[in-house]
Scaffold this active site. Sequence first.
Site, PDB file in Angstrom:
ATOM      1  N   LYS A  42     -55.766 -18.714-107.161  1.00 22.39           N
ATOM      2  CA  LYS A  42     -55.741 -18.477-108.603  1.00 22.39           C
ATOM      3  C   LYS A  42     -54.944 -19.598-109.278  1.00 22.39           C
ATOM      4  O   LYS A  42     -53.712 -19.550-109.322  1.00 22.39           O
ATOM      5  CB  LYS A  42     -55.121 -17.112-108.897  1.00 22.39           C
ATOM      6  CG  LYS A  42     -55.858 -15.968-108.197  1.00 22.39           C
ATOM      7  CD  LYS A  42     -55.328 -14.624-108.593  1.00 22.39           C
ATOM      8  CE  LYS A  42     -56.012 -13.510-107.799  1.00 22.39           C
ATOM      9  NZ  LYS A  42     -57.461 -13.461-108.035  1.00 22.39           N
TER      10      LYS A  42
ATOM     11  N   HIS B 178     -55.961 -29.283 -96.794  1.00 20.29           N
ATOM     12  CA  HIS B 178     -57.032 -29.059 -95.817  1.00 20.29           C
ATOM     13  C   HIS B 178     -58.234 -29.990 -95.995  1.00 20.29           C
ATOM     14  O   HIS B 178     -59.025 -30.137 -95.054  1.00 20.29           O
ATOM     15  CB  HIS B 178     -57.527 -27.613 -95.892  1.00 20.29           C
ATOM     16  CG  HIS B 178     -56.515 -26.600 -95.483  1.00 20.29           C
ATOM     17  ND1 HIS B 178     -55.870 -26.646 -94.269  1.00 20.29           N
ATOM     18  CD2 HIS B 178     -56.020 -25.512 -96.138  1.00 20.29           C
ATOM     19  CE1 HIS B 178     -55.032 -25.623 -94.189  1.00 20.29           C
ATOM     20  NE2 HIS B 178     -55.091 -24.926 -95.300  1.00 20.29           N
TER      21      HIS B 178
ATOM     22  N   ASP C 150     -46.127 -24.938 -95.599  1.00 18.93           N
ATOM     23  CA  ASP C 150     -47.184 -23.957 -95.840  1.00 18.93           C
ATOM     24  C   ASP C 150     -47.395 -23.160 -94.564  1.00 18.93           C
ATOM     25  O   ASP C 150     -47.162 -23.666 -93.462  1.00 18.93           O
ATOM     26  CB  ASP C 150     -48.457 -24.716 -96.226  1.00 18.93           C
ATOM     27  CG  ASP C 150     -49.552 -23.853 -96.816  1.00 18.93           C
ATOM     28  OD1 ASP C 150     -50.125 -23.049 -96.071  1.00 18.93           O
ATOM     29  OD2 ASP C 150     -49.843 -24.007 -98.021  1.00 18.93           O
TER      30      ASP C 150
ATOM     31  N   HIS D 211     -50.179 -22.408 -93.344  1.00 20.64           N
ATOM     32  CA  HIS D 211     -51.342 -22.981 -92.668  1.00 20.64           C
ATOM     33  C   HIS D 211     -51.062 -24.426 -92.265  1.00 20.64           C
ATOM     34  O   HIS D 211     -50.376 -25.155 -92.980  1.00 20.64           O
ATOM     35  CB  HIS D 211     -52.566 -22.931 -93.587  1.00 20.64           C
ATOM     36  CG  HIS D 211     -52.966 -21.548 -93.992  1.00 20.64           C
ATOM     37  ND1 HIS D 211     -52.559 -20.977 -95.180  1.00 20.64           N
ATOM     38  CD2 HIS D 211     -53.714 -20.619 -93.353  1.00 20.64           C
ATOM     39  CE1 HIS D 211     -53.046 -19.748 -95.266  1.00 20.64           C
ATOM     40  NE2 HIS D 211     -53.749 -19.505 -94.175  1.00 20.64           N
TER      41      HIS D 211
ATOM     42  N   ARG E 185     -50.170 -12.549 -99.853  1.00 20.36           N
ATOM     43  CA  ARG E 185     -51.429 -11.844 -99.582  1.00 20.36           C
ATOM     44  C   ARG E 185     -52.110 -12.330 -98.309  1.00 20.36           C
ATOM     45  O   ARG E 185     -52.802 -11.554 -97.635  1.00 20.36           O
ATOM     46  CB  ARG E 185     -52.389 -12.007-100.761  1.00 20.36           C
ATOM     47  CG  ARG E 185     -51.935 -11.297-102.020  1.00 20.36           C
ATOM     48  CD  ARG E 185     -52.837 -11.623-103.192  1.00 20.36           C
ATOM     49  NE  ARG E 185     -54.170 -11.077-103.016  1.00 20.36           N
ATOM     50  CZ  ARG E 185     -55.160 -11.270-103.877  1.00 20.36           C
ATOM     51  NH1 ARG E 185     -54.955 -12.019-104.954  1.00 20.36           N
ATOM     52  NH2 ARG E 185     -56.339 -10.740-103.668  1.00 20.36           N
TER      53      ARG E 185
END
Length: 475
Positions: free
Chosen positions: A24, A135, A170, A172, A265
């Site tokens: 978002k 990414h 992060d 990830h 989330r």
Amino acid sequence: MSRICYFYDPLIGNFYYGQRHPMKPYRLSVTHSMILSYGLHNKMQVYRPHHATTQELMQFHTPEFIQYLYGLDAAASNSRAPPVSHFITSGGDCPVFSGMTDFIELYAGASIDAARKLNQGVCDVAINWSGGLHHARRQEASGFCYVNDIVLAIIELLKCHPRVLYIDIDIHHGDGVQEAFYLSDRVMCLSFHKFGNGFFPGTGDIDEIGLGAGKYTTINVPLRNGIDDTNYLGLFKPILSEAVSIYRPTAIVLQCGADSLNMDRLGVFNLTHKGHGDCVSYVQSFNIPLLVLGGGGYTVRNVARAWTYETALLTHTTLQNQIPHNDYIEYFGPDYQLVPNASRCAFGNENTKAYLSMLLRTISNNLRMLKGAPSVQMRQPPPYVITNPDPVLLCTHKEHHRQRLQHGANGCLGFVGHGRTEETHVDRPPDSDHEPDVEENSCDARPTGKNGAENFPVHDAEFYDNDADQDHGSP
């Protein structure tokens, strides 16, 4: 006191990834509104970035890939079905939406501008919370990331800096950045992330250490579910200290993805805002030119809290914990605290003492294999030519406010509100498609009709002539 440059465009929060997508962009509007409400803008030079050009995007990405992205945007704008291609990973994580290339140009342009300010010595720290999309690969959009602004910024830094250290907190793995510099000894990639059990993107194991000239300049710290502040910082500080001591970077890029926070989330860690912020403060303590970027983060109010708190840390400002009134104050109820109570842990800590010790030992051994910082033959750095040399672009905010008081709102050129068209909002479906955050009372829907955060003077970032150094491509 560090000199801080901060990059923000009021349009960046208006883009919309689509129904039920966890990314978002309006989280950037919420963050900026909080930064204004705390008065942190008075501690920084605030710039509105330029739109990255296709030539700048192709410093790393292939022409075919960039052309494909622009074709997708045109198809979306004309309500045509986008063509299927290997340029975008399957699964819908990188949706096509109207204005997509404007979004790309803004977040990439901000990171490029930030790197240039560091190269010029204008600031000690440059902040772009809209960046950090780690990414994207050279010719593939992936993991909510269309182009890799981090790689573009590092390429810019390499024009003036022999060695750049990239740090990623992060949750990830920063696979796109690692892949870009896997064969190069001019960039060290240090990533702390969740690894295993099919967690995206599936890369970043401890044995990924680089190849060829880049061997041992890739450091991966693969973590398990539920790591807390104590364990995380117990790895972060000694590993980073040794990496800086051995590699001796002349610039640092820090990706501050907020999905490593407790209660994100998509996250599975138990980091608090304080623990996440301690990482930022520790990186700044080395007093090396620092580019700070955003990244992941999918519980909007916690992202805004983290990046506002970390902006305060970078400007050495102590904030009251009670959040001042701002355009998005309802997001932070019922406690309205900047640093929320961290007593709740969503995941059990699966990182055993033996596992953490193994990580430290293995990484330390790999770092020692470098045997010192690699030597780089540097040529004369390219000149940065300001094509719009309006002196007002360089004035401080206090000076700007003084000018506005003397000459009225339009008496100072080059700021938001002067010479720009009325801002437009991207349409979104009705609120019935809204997916709530993990926590209750989330208010996690893109706001409309909130303009207070946009009525603020922002310097236009200068455009520069890149023709002096066009041979910088993928390292």
